[in-house]
Design a protein around this motif. Structure first.
Motif: not given
Length: 426
Positions: A18-33
């Motif tokens: 749920s967290i990975l789906e909910k914050h998908k775009e935010n996590l992408k910006s944190k990791v870089g991919t």
């Protein structure tokens, strides 16, 4: 893109998804991919679940994940020893980074797992293995790296802390508090690992291994649970200015590592005394930073999932930028664990003795012969022919106290030894 294989879609696994789906775009910006779950291992593909997901992600064949060359990162959330251990080993041998919340595996096989990970040039992350949502693993390895950690005290099990809170604040007996904890989902139907102190022992073993950079064998941790705590002990603790907590303790001493889990009297003014219900806390001392306390929810779906996802983010960065955190060196020392018999503590003893002259003198004689000195004696209500008495000792060596207890059992004047609880002044 970082492709993830998720082993387990239970309570925590669902939270992670749920967290990975909910914050998908935010996590992408944190990791870089982008972070993408490629496959999820479950026992029953057709089981009804409370989250929305593409059923095509599910598999009941672990080889679809562990032998998939496109999957970079394995997240193990099955729990228990087997098959989780074999899955982690296979993943590492295949060059995949691993994130796990499995305290049992890290406590029992940490040295082997970290060594294999270092050999294969990948990382193993386990923030969620101790204290749920409280960040402590990475701080020990990084934030406190400039310190020599000298001692750690922890309230590391929410089930036992909830039970002791109910006994303290509402006067519930142990069995009633346990049933309420089970009803609310704070305790398992079989709560033995929690109640016995084993769960907390795994956690303090992990923290000690990191703090002192040495492998701690769980068999060397002295463990006692809260099964014998009674309302009388709770009330007497209050009378003496203490509260009872199941305390995980680790101290680095010149004679070895003093590591144990047991109920303890702690001063009612100490910050750990205010940690109630299912909350956890870690109180540690570093030679540079001084006293530090971390507090929060030590279990539950989303706090634990939060810690897992934090590890996923860090591991994904390492994979993406080609700089894995190789932590096989964390067990570089060979410090010994101090035997419990050689540890010094103050003790609370609650006895029932015969109501006749000279009894206290006989008890004092036994204690004196074994080099145990008394700080205080409390005689409670008389129930002829029995008198309840409470003894609190000064700091004494454990083996001397145990010699005294053995003699008490053969002393005709002592009818019962109701409880023995260590006193920690912290």
């Amino acid at each position: 893109m970082i492709k993830i294989g998720l082993l387990g879609l239970g309570t925590v696994g669902s939270g992670v998804y749920s967290i990975l789906e909910k914050h998908k775009e935010n996590l992408k910006s944190k990791v870089g991919t982008e972070l993408r779950i490629e496959k999820i291992l479950v026992k029953d593909i057709d089981k009804k679940r409370d989250i929305d997901f593409d059923k095509a992600l599910l598999t009941n064949n672990v080889e679809d994940i562990l032998e998939n060359p496109e999957i970079d990162l394995i997240v193990e959330l099955i729990g228990g020893e087997e098959p989780a251990y074999q899955y982690i080993v296979q993943a590492l041998k295949n060059g995949k980074a691993v994130v796990t919340a499995n305290k049992l595996l890290i406590a029992r096989y940490g040295q082997e797992i970290m060594g294999l990970a270092a050999e294969k040039g990948v990382s193993v992350s386990f923030e969620a293995s101790v204290a749920g949502g409280i960040p402590i693993i990475r701080p020990l390895r990084e934030s406190f790296a400039a310190n020599k950690i000298e001692r750690i005290y922890g309230i590391l099990n929410g089930t036992t802390n909830y039970i002791l809170t109910k006994m303290t604040e509402e006067g519930q007996d142990f069995q009633l508090a346990l049933k309420e904890a089970q009803k609310l989902g704070y305790a398992e139907s079989d709560p033995s690992s929690d109640i016995s102190g084993t769960d907390a022992a795994y956690k303090i073993a992990i923290l000690s291994s990191l703090a002192y950079e040495t492998a701690i064998d769980i068999k060397d941790v002295h463990i006692e649970g809260i099964e014998n705590i009674e309302i009388e002990d709770i009330e007497l603790a209050k009378e003496l200015g203490y509260l009872i907590k199941l305390l995980a303790i680790s101290k680095f001493t010149p004679d070895g590592i003093d590591i144990r889990v047991h109920p303890a009297f702690i001063p009612e003014y100490h910050p750990l005394a205010s940690v109630n219900d299912v909350y956890n806390a870690i109180y540690l001392y570093g030679d540079s930073v001084g006293d530090v306390m971390l507090y929060g929810q030590g279990a539950g779906q989303m706090p634990t999932a939060s810690a897992v996802v934090a590890d996923i983010i860090q591991a994904s960065k390492e994979i993406y930028y080609g700089s894995p955190d190789i932590n096989g060196h964390i067990y570089k020392n060979d410090h010994k664990v101090k035997d419990i018999s050689q540890v010094h503590n103050s003790f609370y003893l609650r006895l029932q003795v015969k109501d006749k002259p000279g009894v206290l003198a006989r008890i004092a004689e036994v204690l004196g012969r074994n080099q145990v000195s008394l700080a205080s004696v409390i005689q409670k209500h008389r129930y002829a022919p029995v008198v309840p008495i409470v003894l609190v000792t000064h700091q004494v060596k454990e083996e001397n106290l145990q010699k005294s207890i053995a003699e008490f059992k053969n002393l005709g004047e002592v009818i019962a030894i109701n409880n023995i609880i260590r006193v920690e002044e912290l």
